[in-house]
Write a protein that holds these residues in place. Sequence first.
Motif, PDB file in Angstrom:
ATOM      1  N   THR A 124       0.841  -1.197   0.000  1.00  0.00           N
ATOM      2  CA  THR A 124       0.000   0.000   0.000  1.00  0.00           C
ATOM      3  C   THR A 124       0.881   1.253   0.000  1.00  0.00           C
ATOM      4  O   THR A 124       2.110   1.170  -0.164  1.00  0.00           O
ATOM      5  N   ASP A 147      -5.850  -4.119  -7.338  1.00  0.00           N
ATOM      6  CA  ASP A 147      -6.688  -2.922  -7.286  1.00  0.00           C
ATOM      7  C   ASP A 147      -7.562  -2.831  -8.539  1.00  0.00           C
ATOM      8  O   ASP A 147      -8.698  -2.356  -8.488  1.00  0.00           O
ATOM      9  N   ALA A 157      -2.944   3.821  -6.536  1.00  0.00           N
ATOM     10  CA  ALA A 157      -4.358   3.485  -6.681  1.00  0.00           C
ATOM     11  C   ALA A 157      -4.954   4.196  -7.890  1.00  0.00           C
ATOM     12  O   ALA A 157      -5.756   3.622  -8.641  1.00  0.00           O
ATOM     13  N   CYS A 179      -8.718   9.327  -4.951  1.00  0.00           N
ATOM     14  CA  CYS A 179      -7.675   8.295  -4.829  1.00  0.00           C
ATOM     15  C   CYS A 179      -6.547   8.665  -3.881  1.00  0.00           C
ATOM     16  O   CYS A 179      -5.564   7.935  -3.787  1.00  0.00           O
TER      17      CYS A 179
END
Length: 242
Positions: free
Chosen positions: A62, A102, A129, A172
Amino acid sequence: MSKKIYGLIGRNIAYSFSQKYFEQKFQKLFLKECQYHIFDIEEISEVDRVFQREGLAGFNVTIPYKVQIMDYLDLVNEEAEAVGAVNTVALKRDKRIGYNTDVFGFSRTLDVHLKPSHKSAVILGDGGAAKAVRYVLEQRNIPYLVVSRGGDFRFEDLTKEEVAMHSLIIQCTPVGTFPKVDDCLDFPFEGLSDKHLVVDLVYNPEQTAFMKKSIKQNAKMVNGFFMLEQQAEKSWQIWNDE
């Protein structure tokens, strides 16, 4: 039975739901040999330590390492290469292989919520993302405008008239994520209406300040929890595919 280690790498990620999600999954499946750890690292170079963990089978990635992690992998699958970001790493046959789940998670979100009237999008942010979001929109032939702090089109350039022209808004950035729940992007909310679908990829808290302000404009609002569940399940499938 030898243990299998999974986990999440990122920075300042104590808020993440991933550990609880996967620990519950292990319990349901009676997988006593499986563990899920939070690897909170200050620099991407520290991932070398993670790779040395005995029993490591894979991990999620992440903020802010979805792009940087690619330099530490042996292979990147075709979709993740096209996106330009990796959020899932699997260790298979002595290879470190990168994937992007994702894409799957956001695509499933659109399957549930997108309507024919949502013809164009504004993407807020340009991180890992956002790259997956752009890829999905391109696959669906949905034109988009990217708004970012350092790009060609910046947040201060975004007007309520521009927002009104795009009926799909995807937030995002990590702004508003726990514990900084009062933080909110500078955004012309008055451009929103009941014709808008607003997707905020933040999932903790359940309603960000950005979401609350969007709801006041009667926009349909979706947070990132469903997407996160979907991408987590896709990660599990990848880790366990032979």
